[in-house]
Design an enzyme around this catalytic site. Structure first.
Site, short mmCIF file in Angstrom:
data_model
loop_
_atom_site.label_atom_id
_atom_site.label_comp_id
_atom_site.label_asym_id
_atom_site.label_seq_id
_atom_site.Cartn_x
_atom_site.Cartn_y
_atom_site.Cartn_z
CG ASN A 192 -39.65 -49.62 38.37
OD1 ASN A 192 -39.34 -49.71 39.55
ND2 ASN A 192 -40.60 -50.38 37.83
CG HIS A 204 -11.89 -40.99 34.82
ND1 HIS A 204 -11.22 -40.22 35.73
CD2 HIS A 204 -12.90 -41.60 35.50
CE1 HIS A 204 -11.79 -40.36 36.92
NE2 HIS A 204 -12.81 -41.19 36.80
CB ALA A 251 -34.83 -55.96 29.66
NE ARG A 308 -23.08 -47.81 16.64
CZ ARG A 308 -22.55 -48.91 17.12
NH1 ARG A 308 -23.33 -49.93 17.47
NH2 ARG A 308 -21.25 -49.04 17.26
CE LYS A 311 -24.31 -55.20 16.82
NZ LYS A 311 -23.63 -56.42 16.35
#
Length: 199
Positions: free
Chosen positions: A97, A129, A174, A180, A194
């Site tokens: 989208n 950075h 969303a 991870r 999670k």
């Protein structure tokens, strides 16, 4: 009656703009974008900016941008393969989208076939950075590839950071920030994302 006429005019102008942008992209690709390779039936719906010296591949049937959808007129698609070692690989029949930002700094960002991604998607392979405050203005930072599997469903306003692998058939809710790896066939949500449940 006047409202219907105005609506039809706006719709027609949007369709003309979509066709022009798609045509313009194809002409630009042939003449200028030596590092971009697209397969057939690629649709570029929203205005797109392509930057960098790396390689960008867009697979058959992939669509970038949606009309009508929020942000179509005000935003842009941004793809940057910054350095010569960088790659952005979008598989076949990927649907993304509006207002997507993908930046591959020195490694690879890969999105698998048939993956669906909502608006305001942000994905990078780098921190850009160093975290060390004494090195903050140097280029001494690491990049790690991002791989999103096949048939993944990613909701609106999702951020995916460097080094993440998302397994096939996963769902990312969303507003999630993925820092991870997410295994295949699960629903993940939150900041940081999670595991919520198996599919």
């Amino acid at each position: 009656m006047l409202n219907i006429y105005i609506y039809k005019c706006k719709t027609l102008l949007a369709i003309i703009a979509i066709n022009y942008r798609t045509l313009h992209f194809r002409i630009s690709e042939i003449l200028h974008l030596y590092n971009v390779r697209t397969e057939k039936n690629v649709k570029i719906i929203q205005h797109i900016t392509i930057q960098g010296r790396g390689k960008i591949e867009i697979g058959t049937g992939t669509q970038l941008g949606v009309y009508p959808s929020p942000g179509f007129k005000r935003g842009e698609f941004y793809l940057e393969a910054r350095n010569t070692t960088a790659q952005i690989i979008l598989g076949k029949n990927v649907f993304i989208n509006n207002n997507c930002t993908i930046i591959a700094d020195r490694s690879t960002v890969e999105i698998g076939d048939k993956t669906l991604i909502g608006p305001n998607f942000f994905c990078v392979d780098s921190d850009f950075h160093p975290l060390d405050p004494t090195q903050r203005l140097t280029s001494n930072y690491n990049c790690q590839s991002v791989k999103i599997g096949e048939n993944v469903f990613i909701g609106a306003h999702v951020t995916i950071l460097k080094g993440v692998n998302i397994g096939d058939d996963a769902v990312i809710a969303a507003g999630s920030v993925v820092v991870r790896d997410i295994p295949r066939g699960v629903v993940a949500a939150g900041n940081p994302a999670k595991l919520i449940c198996d599919l």
